[in-house]
Design an enzyme around this catalytic site. Structure first.
Site, PDB file in Angstrom:
ATOM      1  N   ASP A 176     -14.019  10.955  54.070  1.00  0.00           N
ATOM      2  CA  ASP A 176     -15.399  10.606  54.386  1.00  0.00           C
ATOM      3  C   ASP A 176     -15.393   9.260  55.123  1.00  0.00           C
ATOM      4  OD1 ASP A 176     -15.118   8.619  52.449  1.00  0.00           O
ATOM      5  OD2 ASP A 176     -16.632   9.443  51.108  1.00  0.00           O
ATOM      6  N   CYS A 224     -11.739  10.016  49.635  1.00  0.00           N
ATOM      7  CA  CYS A 224     -13.119   9.539  49.624  1.00  0.00           C
ATOM      8  C   CYS A 224     -13.123   8.246  48.817  1.00  0.00           C
ATOM      9  CB  CYS A 224     -14.089  10.592  49.082  1.00  0.00           C
ATOM     10  SG  CYS A 224     -13.939  11.007  47.331  1.00  0.00           S
TER      11      CYS A 224
END
Length: 148
Positions: A8, A63
Site C-alpha cells: 500500500d 502494508c
C-alpha cells in the site's frame, strides 16, 4: 525464481528497498505490482492470484502492519500468506507450512530485519513427504472442499 511484490502507499519505501536487496542477491525476476492503491486488499489479492495461479513462485506483500495484506491474500484459493516477524518463523513458513507469500509491516519491522526475513523465506523450501506434510495436506484439503 519469479517473485511478485506489492504494497500500500504507506510501504512504498520499504518495498523499493526490498526490491533493491533482492536484485543485489540475484533472487530472480521481480515484478512490482505497485503501491498506489490505498485499498491494500486490491494489491494483495492481485499478487495472491498471480502466485496461486503459478505465474509467480513467491509473493511479498507489505502494508503498515502486514496484517491487512496477509488477511486479504489468504482469501485467494491457493495463496498461503504468512505474516513474518522473526527469522525462525520465516524459515518455518516455508519448511513446515509451504507458505508462498511473505507479509511484513513497514511500520513494525525494520528494513534490516525485513531483508533477513526475505532471505530466510526465499532460501528455504518445503520438502514433500516431510513430517509437516499431513498438516499442509489438511488445510489444502479443507480449502479444496470449502472454497470455490
Amino acid at each position: 525464481m519469479k517473485i511478485a511484490i506489492g504494497c500500500d502507499p504507506n510501504a512504498q519505501e520499504a518495498k523499493m528497498e526490498l526490491i533493491q536487496f533482492m536484485e543485489s542477491k540475484g533472487y530472480g525476476e521481480i515484478t512490482d505490482f505497485g503501491s498506489e492503491d490505498p485499498i491494500y486488499a486490491n494489491t494483495a489479492t492481485k499478487v495472491a492470484e498471480e502466485v496461486a495461479s503459478g505465474a509467480y513462485d513467491r509473493g511479498i506483500l507489505i502494508c503498515g502492519t502486514g496484517l491487512g495484506v496477509s488477511i486479504a491474500a489468504n482469501k485467494v484459493k491457493g495463496a498461503y500468506a504468512a505474516l513474518l516477524t522473526d527469522v525462525y518463523s520465516a524459515k518455518r513458513a516455508r519448511l513446515s507450512n509451504d507458505a508462498n507469500i511473505a507479509c511484513f509491516g513497514a511500520f513494525t519491522t525494520g528494513n534490516k530485519l525485513q531483508e533477513e526475513l526475505v532471505d530466510a523465506f526465499l532460501t528455504n523450501e518445503f520438502v514433500p513427504g516431510c513430517a509437516s506434510q499431513p498438516k499442509v495436506d489438511a488445510f489444502v484439503e479443507y480449502e479444496r472442499e470449502h472454497m470455490k
